[in-house]
Design a protein around this motif. Structure first.
Motif, PDB file in Angstrom:
ATOM      1  N   SER A 101       0.797  -1.232   0.000  1.00  0.00           N
ATOM      2  CA  SER A 101       0.000   0.000   0.000  1.00  0.00           C
ATOM      3  C   SER A 101       0.830   1.282   0.000  1.00  0.00           C
ATOM      4  O   SER A 101       0.414   2.277  -0.582  1.00  0.00           O
ATOM      5  CB  SER A 101      -0.977   0.003   1.172  1.00  0.00           C
ATOM      6  N   VAL A 102       1.998   1.285   0.613  1.00  0.00           N
ATOM      7  CA  VAL A 102       2.788   2.522   0.684  1.00  0.00           C
ATOM      8  C   VAL A 102       3.669   2.746  -0.545  1.00  0.00           C
ATOM      9  O   VAL A 102       4.312   3.782  -0.663  1.00  0.00           O
ATOM     10  CB  VAL A 102       3.666   2.580   1.960  1.00  0.00           C
ATOM     11  N   LEU A 103       3.700   1.781  -1.459  1.00  0.00           N
ATOM     12  CA  LEU A 103       4.550   1.887  -2.641  1.00  0.00           C
ATOM     13  C   LEU A 103       3.716   2.024  -3.907  1.00  0.00           C
ATOM     14  O   LEU A 103       2.695   1.365  -4.057  1.00  0.00           O
ATOM     15  CB  LEU A 103       5.440   0.646  -2.782  1.00  0.00           C
ATOM     16  N   LYS A 104       4.192   2.853  -4.810  1.00  0.00           N
ATOM     17  CA  LYS A 104       3.568   2.964  -6.128  1.00  0.00           C
ATOM     18  C   LYS A 104       4.230   1.924  -7.025  1.00  0.00           C
ATOM     19  O   LYS A 104       5.449   1.801  -7.035  1.00  0.00           O
ATOM     20  CB  LYS A 104       3.765   4.360  -6.692  1.00  0.00           C
ATOM     21  N   TYR A 105       3.427   1.185  -7.747  1.00  0.00           N
ATOM     22  CA  TYR A 105       3.966   0.181  -8.660  1.00  0.00           C
ATOM     23  C   TYR A 105       3.232   0.292  -9.985  1.00  0.00           C
ATOM     24  O   TYR A 105       2.006   0.200 -10.040  1.00  0.00           O
ATOM     25  CB  TYR A 105       3.802  -1.226  -8.092  1.00  0.00           C
ATOM     26  N   PHE A 106       3.989   0.524 -11.040  1.00  0.00           N
ATOM     27  CA  PHE A 106       3.442   0.590 -12.385  1.00  0.00           C
ATOM     28  C   PHE A 106       4.194  -0.436 -13.215  1.00  0.00           C
ATOM     29  O   PHE A 106       5.394  -0.280 -13.450  1.00  0.00           O
ATOM     30  CB  PHE A 106       3.613   1.991 -12.972  1.00  0.00           C
ATOM     31  N   SER A 107       3.497  -1.476 -13.637  1.00  0.00           N
ATOM     32  CA  SER A 107       4.172  -2.570 -14.337  1.00  0.00           C
ATOM     33  C   SER A 107       4.944  -2.084 -15.564  1.00  0.00           C
ATOM     34  O   SER A 107       6.030  -2.585 -15.838  1.00  0.00           O
ATOM     35  CB  SER A 107       3.171  -3.652 -14.729  1.00  0.00           C
ATOM     36  N   GLY A 108       4.405  -1.114 -16.280  1.00  0.00           N
ATOM     37  CA  GLY A 108       5.072  -0.616 -17.482  1.00  0.00           C
ATOM     38  C   GLY A 108       6.392   0.072 -17.209  1.00  0.00           C
ATOM     39  O   GLY A 108       7.246   0.158 -18.084  1.00  0.00           O
ATOM     40  N   SER A 110       8.307  -0.894 -14.554  1.00  0.00           N
ATOM     41  CA  SER A 110       9.114  -1.831 -13.768  1.00  0.00           C
ATOM     42  C   SER A 110      10.136  -2.546 -14.649  1.00  0.00           C
ATOM     43  O   SER A 110      10.035  -2.535 -15.880  1.00  0.00           O
ATOM     44  CB  SER A 110       8.203  -2.858 -13.087  1.00  0.00           C
ATOM     45  N   VAL A 111      11.103  -3.158 -14.015  1.00  0.00           N
ATOM     46  CA  VAL A 111      12.134  -3.890 -14.753  1.00  0.00           C
ATOM     47  C   VAL A 111      11.557  -5.167 -15.372  1.00  0.00           C
ATOM     48  O   VAL A 111      11.775  -5.460 -16.541  1.00  0.00           O
ATOM     49  CB  VAL A 111      13.331  -4.236 -13.833  1.00  0.00           C
ATOM     50  N   LEU A 112      10.784  -5.923 -14.579  1.00  0.00           N
ATOM     51  CA  LEU A 112      10.286  -7.214 -15.048  1.00  0.00           C
ATOM     52  C   LEU A 112       8.917  -7.142 -15.723  1.00  0.00           C
ATOM     53  O   LEU A 112       8.460  -8.142 -16.286  1.00  0.00           O
ATOM     54  CB  LEU A 112      10.236  -8.215 -13.891  1.00  0.00           C
ATOM     55  N   LYS A 113       8.257  -5.991 -15.641  1.00  0.00           N
ATOM     56  CA  LYS A 113       6.954  -5.790 -16.298  1.00  0.00           C
ATOM     57  C   LYS A 113       5.877  -6.747 -15.792  1.00  0.00           C
ATOM     58  O   LYS A 113       4.926  -7.078 -16.507  1.00  0.00           O
ATOM     59  CB  LYS A 113       7.063  -5.923 -17.828  1.00  0.00           C
ATOM     60  N   LEU A 114       6.011  -7.207 -14.546  1.00  0.00           N
ATOM     61  CA  LEU A 114       4.986  -8.069 -13.963  1.00  0.00           C
ATOM     62  C   LEU A 114       3.756  -7.242 -13.623  1.00  0.00           C
ATOM     63  O   LEU A 114       3.866  -6.100 -13.168  1.00  0.00           O
ATOM     64  CB  LEU A 114       5.501  -8.738 -12.681  1.00  0.00           C
ATOM     65  N   GLU A 115       2.585  -7.830 -13.803  1.00  0.00           N
ATOM     66  CA  GLU A 115       1.328  -7.205 -13.428  1.00  0.00           C
ATOM     67  C   GLU A 115       0.923  -7.722 -12.050  1.00  0.00           C
ATOM     68  O   GLU A 115       1.220  -8.871 -11.706  1.00  0.00           O
ATOM     69  CB  GLU A 115       0.219  -7.572 -14.429  1.00  0.00           C
ATOM     70  N   ILE A 116       0.230  -6.896 -11.292  1.00  0.00           N
ATOM     71  CA  ILE A 116      -0.327  -7.358 -10.026  1.00  0.00           C
ATOM     72  C   ILE A 116      -1.226  -8.555 -10.350  1.00  0.00           C
ATOM     73  O   ILE A 116      -2.026  -8.512 -11.274  1.00  0.00           O
ATOM     74  CB  ILE A 116      -1.130  -6.228  -9.324  1.00  0.00           C
ATOM     75  N   GLY A 117      -1.055  -9.620  -9.597  1.00  0.00           N
ATOM     76  CA  GLY A 117      -1.806 -10.857  -9.829  1.00  0.00           C
ATOM     77  C   GLY A 117      -1.053 -11.897 -10.630  1.00  0.00           C
ATOM     78  O   GLY A 117      -1.468 -13.053 -10.690  1.00  0.00           O
ATOM     79  N   ASP A 118       0.074 -11.515 -11.251  1.00  0.00           N
ATOM     80  CA  ASP A 118       0.883 -12.474 -12.004  1.00  0.00           C
ATOM     81  C   ASP A 118       1.604 -13.421 -11.058  1.00  0.00           C
ATOM     82  O   ASP A 118       2.029 -13.036  -9.966  1.00  0.00           O
ATOM     83  CB  ASP A 118       1.968 -11.760 -12.836  1.00  0.00           C
ATOM     84  N   ARG A 119       1.784 -14.672 -11.506  1.00  0.00           N
ATOM     85  CA  ARG A 119       2.662 -15.604 -10.803  1.00  0.00           C
ATOM     86  C   ARG A 119       4.089 -15.160 -11.090  1.00  0.00           C
ATOM     87  O   ARG A 119       4.439 -14.848 -12.229  1.00  0.00           O
ATOM     88  CB  ARG A 119       2.455 -17.029 -11.291  1.00  0.00           C
ATOM     89  N   ILE A 120       4.914 -15.112 -10.049  1.00  0.00           N
ATOM     90  CA  ILE A 120       6.302 -14.664 -10.181  1.00  0.00           C
ATOM     91  C   ILE A 120       7.166 -15.852 -10.588  1.00  0.00           C
ATOM     92  O   ILE A 120       7.243 -16.837  -9.860  1.00  0.00           O
ATOM     93  CB  ILE A 120       6.810 -14.049  -8.862  1.00  0.00           C
ATOM     94  N   ARG A 121       7.785 -15.761 -11.740  1.00  0.00           N
ATOM     95  CA  ARG A 121       8.715 -16.782 -12.238  1.00  0.00           C
ATOM     96  C   ARG A 121       9.912 -16.031 -12.820  1.00  0.00           C
ATOM     97  O   ARG A 121       9.904 -15.648 -13.983  1.00  0.00           O
ATOM     98  CB  ARG A 121       8.060 -17.681 -13.282  1.00  0.00           C
ATOM     99  N   VAL A 122      10.908 -15.811 -11.994  1.00  0.00           N
ATOM    100  CA  VAL A 122      12.073 -15.026 -12.384  1.00  0.00           C
ATOM    101  C   VAL A 122      13.073 -15.935 -13.108  1.00  0.00           C
ATOM    102  O   VAL A 122      13.520 -16.940 -12.554  1.00  0.00           O
ATOM    103  CB  VAL A 122      12.736 -14.378 -11.142  1.00  0.00           C
ATOM    104  N   SER A 123      13.412 -15.570 -14.327  1.00  0.00           N
ATOM    105  CA  SER A 123      14.400 -16.324 -15.104  1.00  0.00           C
ATOM    106  C   SER A 123      15.792 -15.758 -14.840  1.00  0.00           C
ATOM    107  O   SER A 123      15.947 -14.707 -14.212  1.00  0.00           O
ATOM    108  CB  SER A 123      14.079 -16.220 -16.599  1.00  0.00           C
ATOM    109  N   ALA A 124      16.789 -16.430 -15.372  1.00  0.00           N
ATOM    110  CA  ALA A 124      18.173 -15.948 -15.248  1.00  0.00           C
ATOM    111  C   ALA A 124      18.310 -14.573 -15.895  1.00  0.00           C
ATOM    112  O   ALA A 124      18.912 -13.660 -15.318  1.00  0.00           O
ATOM    113  CB  ALA A 124      19.139 -16.945 -15.886  1.00  0.00           C
ATOM    114  N   ASP A 125      17.743 -14.402 -17.078  1.00  0.00           N
ATOM    115  CA  ASP A 125      17.808 -13.101 -17.757  1.00  0.00           C
ATOM    116  C   ASP A 125      17.067 -12.028 -16.971  1.00  0.00           C
ATOM    117  O   ASP A 125      17.541 -10.899 -16.866  1.00  0.00           O
ATOM    118  CB  ASP A 125      17.238 -13.195 -19.171  1.00  0.00           C
ATOM    119  N   ASP A 126      15.890 -12.387 -16.438  1.00  0.00           N
ATOM    120  CA  ASP A 126      15.130 -11.445 -15.611  1.00  0.00           C
ATOM    121  C   ASP A 126      15.965 -10.988 -14.420  1.00  0.00           C
ATOM    122  O   ASP A 126      16.041  -9.802 -14.112  1.00  0.00           O
ATOM    123  CB  ASP A 126      13.849 -12.087 -15.048  1.00  0.00           C
ATOM    124  N   PHE A 127      16.584 -11.950 -13.749  1.00  0.00           N
ATOM    125  CA  PHE A 127      17.358 -11.617 -12.560  1.00  0.00           C
ATOM    126  C   PHE A 127      18.565 -10.754 -12.906  1.00  0.00           C
ATOM    127  O   PHE A 127      18.895  -9.825 -12.162  1.00  0.00           O
ATOM    128  CB  PHE A 127      17.808 -12.869 -11.799  1.00  0.00           C
TER     129      PHE A 127
END
Length: 144
Positions: A101-108, A110-127
């Motif tokens: 709640s205290v943070l602003k998050y805009f997927s567009g 962000s680095v990984l472009k995750l949307e709220i509600g997405d399952r997080i699956r970080v790849s080697a390239d993502d990391f």
């Protein structure tokens, strides 16, 4: 421990080197397996392992600097806060991205472009992209 307004160059360099060492070990292991072993089960196991490993590496990034204070980190959608949101979601929301709640998050933005509600699956390239952005932002805001 009290919140931190800054970190030394040595602290940041040590954390970055430790993260790089762990990623290099992963790369060495997966490279050796890929060069020596074939089969669908092996490749499926590697595909399953990659997001677990790099999800845990996001937790490592966050933990090294967990005492960073919001007054310096800010509340905008920067990579420091993206890591915090991902770490919180991995630990407390079954790996489904949720906002804080205290943070602003805009997927567009962000680095990984995750949307709220997405399952997080970080790849080697993502990391690689996320950790580079994290350390750059950390140096920019916290370097003593």
């Amino acid at each position: 421990m009290l919140g931190r307004k800054n970190y030394t160059k040595d602290e940041i360099d040590h954390a970055e080197a430790s993260v790089a060492e762990q990623v290099a070990a992963y790369t060495s292991l997966t490279g050796a397996i890929a060069g020596e072993v074939t089969g669908k089960k092996v490749f499926a196991a590697l595909e399953d392992f990659e997001p677990l490993f790099f999800g845990n590496m996001v937790l490592v990034l966050d933990r090294y600097f967990v005492h960073r204070i919001r007054a310096v980190t800010g509340k905008d959608g920067n990579p420091l806060n993206e890591v915090e949101i991902i770490a919180d979601s991995l630990m407390n929301n079954d790996g489904i991205l949720r906002g804080i709640s205290v943070l602003k998050y805009f997927s567009g933005q962000s680095v990984l472009k995750l949307e709220i509600g997405d399952r997080i699956r970080v790849s080697a390239d993502d990391f690689e992209r996320l950790s580079a952005a994290f350390f750059a932002e950390l140096r920019s805001r916290f370097l003593a």
